[in-house]
Write an enzyme that holds these catalytic residues in place. Structure first.
Site, PDB file in Angstrom:
ATOM      1  N   ARG A  38       6.718  -1.853  -4.199  1.00 47.79           N
ATOM      2  CA  ARG A  38       7.400  -0.604  -4.628  1.00 47.79           C
ATOM      3  C   ARG A  38       8.220  -0.340  -3.541  1.00 47.79           C
ATOM      4  O   ARG A  38       9.474   0.304  -4.045  1.00 47.79           O
ATOM      5  CB  ARG A  38       6.050   0.253  -4.195  1.00 47.79           C
ATOM      6  CG  ARG A  38       6.351   1.869  -4.193  1.00 47.79           C
ATOM      7  CD  ARG A  38       5.184   2.652  -4.383  1.00 47.79           C
ATOM      8  NE  ARG A  38       5.331   3.785  -4.124  1.00 47.79           N
ATOM      9  CZ  ARG A  38       5.681   4.896  -4.973  1.00 47.79           C
ATOM     10  NH1 ARG A  38       6.033   4.313  -6.472  1.00 47.79           N
ATOM     11  NH2 ARG A  38       6.147   6.207  -4.959  1.00 47.79           N
ATOM     12  N   HIS A  57       7.503  11.508  -6.395  1.00 46.64           N
ATOM     13  CA  HIS A  57       7.161  12.189  -5.552  1.00 46.64           C
ATOM     14  C   HIS A  57       7.254  13.727  -5.681  1.00 46.64           C
ATOM     15  O   HIS A  57       8.365  14.121  -6.081  1.00 46.64           O
ATOM     16  CB  HIS A  57       8.034  11.779  -4.121  1.00 46.64           C
ATOM     17  CG  HIS A  57       7.385  10.578  -3.294  1.00 46.64           C
ATOM     18  ND1 HIS A  57       6.283  10.519  -2.667  1.00 46.64           N
ATOM     19  CD2 HIS A  57       7.565   9.192  -3.597  1.00 46.64           C
ATOM     20  CE1 HIS A  57       5.775   9.389  -2.407  1.00 46.64           C
ATOM     21  NE2 HIS A  57       6.640   8.429  -2.768  1.00 46.64           N
ATOM     22  N   HIS A  97       1.922  -3.945  -2.117  1.00 51.17           N
ATOM     23  CA  HIS A  97       2.717  -2.693  -2.169  1.00 51.17           C
ATOM     24  C   HIS A  97       4.140  -2.627  -1.771  1.00 51.17           C
ATOM     25  O   HIS A  97       4.705  -1.809  -1.982  1.00 51.17           O
ATOM     26  CB  HIS A  97       1.911  -1.597  -1.355  1.00 51.17           C
ATOM     27  CG  HIS A  97       2.321  -0.495  -1.332  1.00 51.17           C
ATOM     28  ND1 HIS A  97       1.912   0.732  -2.628  1.00 51.17           N
ATOM     29  CD2 HIS A  97       2.740   0.656  -0.590  1.00 51.17           C
ATOM     30  CE1 HIS A  97       2.388   1.804  -2.313  1.00 51.17           C
ATOM     31  NE2 HIS A  97       2.894   1.775  -1.035  1.00 51.17           N
ATOM     32  N   TYR A 111      14.418   6.196   1.785  1.00 53.46           N
ATOM     33  CA  TYR A 111      15.066   5.150   1.101  1.00 53.46           C
ATOM     34  C   TYR A 111      16.655   5.542   1.065  1.00 53.46           C
ATOM     35  O   TYR A 111      17.397   4.441   1.123  1.00 53.46           O
ATOM     36  CB  TYR A 111      14.595   5.018  -0.315  1.00 53.46           C
ATOM     37  CG  TYR A 111      13.383   4.387  -0.319  1.00 53.46           C
ATOM     38  CD1 TYR A 111      12.998   3.172   0.181  1.00 53.46           C
ATOM     39  CD2 TYR A 111      12.001   5.286  -0.569  1.00 53.46           C
ATOM     40  CE1 TYR A 111      11.710   2.612   0.063  1.00 53.46           C
ATOM     41  CE2 TYR A 111      10.696   4.864  -0.594  1.00 53.46           C
ATOM     42  CZ  TYR A 111      10.581   3.327  -0.080  1.00 53.46           C
ATOM     43  OH  TYR A 111       9.363   2.788  -0.224  1.00 53.46           O
ATOM     44  N   ARG A 122       2.959   1.819  -8.519  1.00 51.29           N
ATOM     45  CA  ARG A 122       1.836   1.778  -7.697  1.00 51.29           C
ATOM     46  C   ARG A 122       0.911   1.043  -8.229  1.00 51.29           C
ATOM     47  O   ARG A 122       0.716   0.753  -9.342  1.00 51.29           O
ATOM     48  CB  ARG A 122       1.176   3.039  -7.169  1.00 51.29           C
ATOM     49  CG  ARG A 122       1.903   4.034  -6.325  1.00 51.29           C
ATOM     50  CD  ARG A 122       1.421   5.090  -6.078  1.00 51.29           C
ATOM     51  NE  ARG A 122       2.037   6.365  -5.234  1.00 51.29           N
ATOM     52  CZ  ARG A 122       2.832   7.324  -5.993  1.00 51.29           C
ATOM     53  NH1 ARG A 122       2.900   7.287  -7.125  1.00 51.29           N
ATOM     54  NH2 ARG A 122       3.497   8.160  -5.197  1.00 51.29           N
TER      55      ARG A 122
END
Length: 389
Positions: free
Chosen positions: A311, A334, A308, A343, A202
């Site tokens: 990412r 996460h 972003h 993903y 990030r």
């Protein structure tokens, strides 16, 4: 025969002809029913229900919810351990979206129909669906605490899916596009683009890096902090979004030379030196960098890509390697599997396309073989001589 004496509560007939029911509550107070009744039986039935509640331990003080929502919600935000950015977000949602409608309403008087009307009016007035979803989620959380505080019996926020933020699918840059952007951006931000694109870090994590966080020999990077930009322009150095955000991420060998060159030329000296600084030695600000980013996108011929989104590129590439859900969670920082599964599903969808393409090649190859076989079968066979006696 003497009438049976009432064991719980009292009922009396009013001059109007209606009946009033009262009972002594667990707090020792004499509590009247919120309304009068047409018949004595109706009053008796209400008292019976109230007695059952008390026996179950399910009695609620009817005055507990007579607190204005505005002050209760402000105290709710103040009492929670929140990051500064989250506290600012909640305060903004309360001021601009909840207080104008619910601020002066008693907590106990906020009903499901009132909540539904508020949400419908918000959406009809043009407030963005994402903002409405966040405001609804905050309202539901506050009213959930009111239930726990025994101020109300049930949460009036009952709209299924209303707190779900439906964000449009963002584009994912290709490997070549990441390099095109790294070539187009100012040289001091080349490594920042590559780390974002291939490690999935990030913005706040990137500008929070210090030299001691990067191990070139081991080819790894440690995320220990993030820089958050507040609404008043101030910046706050904080821990990552969750405990899982503190992590060590392996750096792809392909970009290690770029990271090494950046540290030699642009980073501050010393173990505590910041890895990314602007031309004047300050930590980069997002709004200033965004101007450079848009210029780089224009020069690279890439439209609609946010920083972003890089990412997403890094996470998609990691998922495409066949990494497990747990491995993706660790790399992405996460604490839940939700994002990793997204993903993985994206990678699975791509794998399905590949499988479909392979299937087409298989069908094409088999069709070619069958065509050749039919051609051979159509050729006339040689005639053998008669064998008559």
């Amino acid at each position: 025969m003497a009438s049976k004496r009432r064991q719980f509560g009292r009922v009396r007939k009013l001059p109007s002809g209606r009946y009033q029911a009262r009972y002594v509550a667990p707090d020792g107070q004499l509590r009247p029913a919120p309304e009068t009744f047409r018949t004595k039986k109706d009053a008796d039935d209400w008292l019976a229900d109230k007695q059952t509640e008390m026996r179950r331990g399910d009695w609620h003080d009817p005055d507990a919810g007579k607190v204005a929502f505005g002050p209760y919600a402000a105290a709710w935000i103040e009492e929670r351990e929140l990051t500064t950015t989250t506290r600012q977000l909640y305060g903004s949602l309360l001021r601009h979206h909840l207080e104008p409608v619910f601020g002066a309403v008693n907590v106990a008087e906020i009903s499901p129909p009132l909540v539904r009307r508020w949400r419908a009016d918000k959406l009809a007035s043009g407030t963005g669906p994402t903002t409405v979803a966040k405001a609804y989620a905050l309202l539901r959380a506050i009213m959930g605490t009111a239930v726990a505080d025994q101020m109300i019996r049930r949460n009036p926020c009952t709209i299924k899916g209303a707190s779900t933020v439906h964000t449009p699918e963002r584009p994912t840059a290709t490997v070549q596009e990441v390099y095109d952007l790294a070539d187009a951006i100012q040289p001091r931000y080349r490594a920042l683009v590559l780390l974002a694109g291939f490690l999935g870090l990030r913005w706040g994590e990137l500008v929070g890096l210090h030299r001691r966080d990067i191990d070139l020999d081991g080819g790894a990077l440690r995320v220990r902090r993030a820089v958050a930009e507040l609404n008043n322009g101030q910046r706050e150095i904080k821990a990552p979004k969750s405990a899982a955000g503190k992590r060590t991420v392996a750096i792809p060998g392909a970009i290690l030379p770029d990271v090494r060159a950046h540290l030699e030329r642009y980073a501050e000296p010393g173990a505590d030196g910041r890895v990314f600084i602007g031309a004047k030695g300050a930590t980069p600000r997002r709004n200033h960098f965004n101007r450079l980013w848009r210029t780089a996108c224009s020069d690279a011929g890439i439209e609609g890509l946010h920083f972003h989104d890089l990412r997403h590129t890094g996470n998609t590439l990691a998922a495409s390697t066949g990494a497990s859900t747990r491995e993706l969670m660790a790399r992405m920082g996460h604490s839940t599997a939700r994002a990793a599964l997204i993903y993985q599903h994206a990678s699975a969808d791509r794998d399905r396309l590949i499988a479909d393409a392979v299937s087409g090649l298989v069908d094409k190859g088999r069709k070619k073989v069958r065509k050749a076989k039919k051609k051979r079968d159509r050729k006339p066979k040689g005639h053998e001589g008669d064998t008559r006696d």
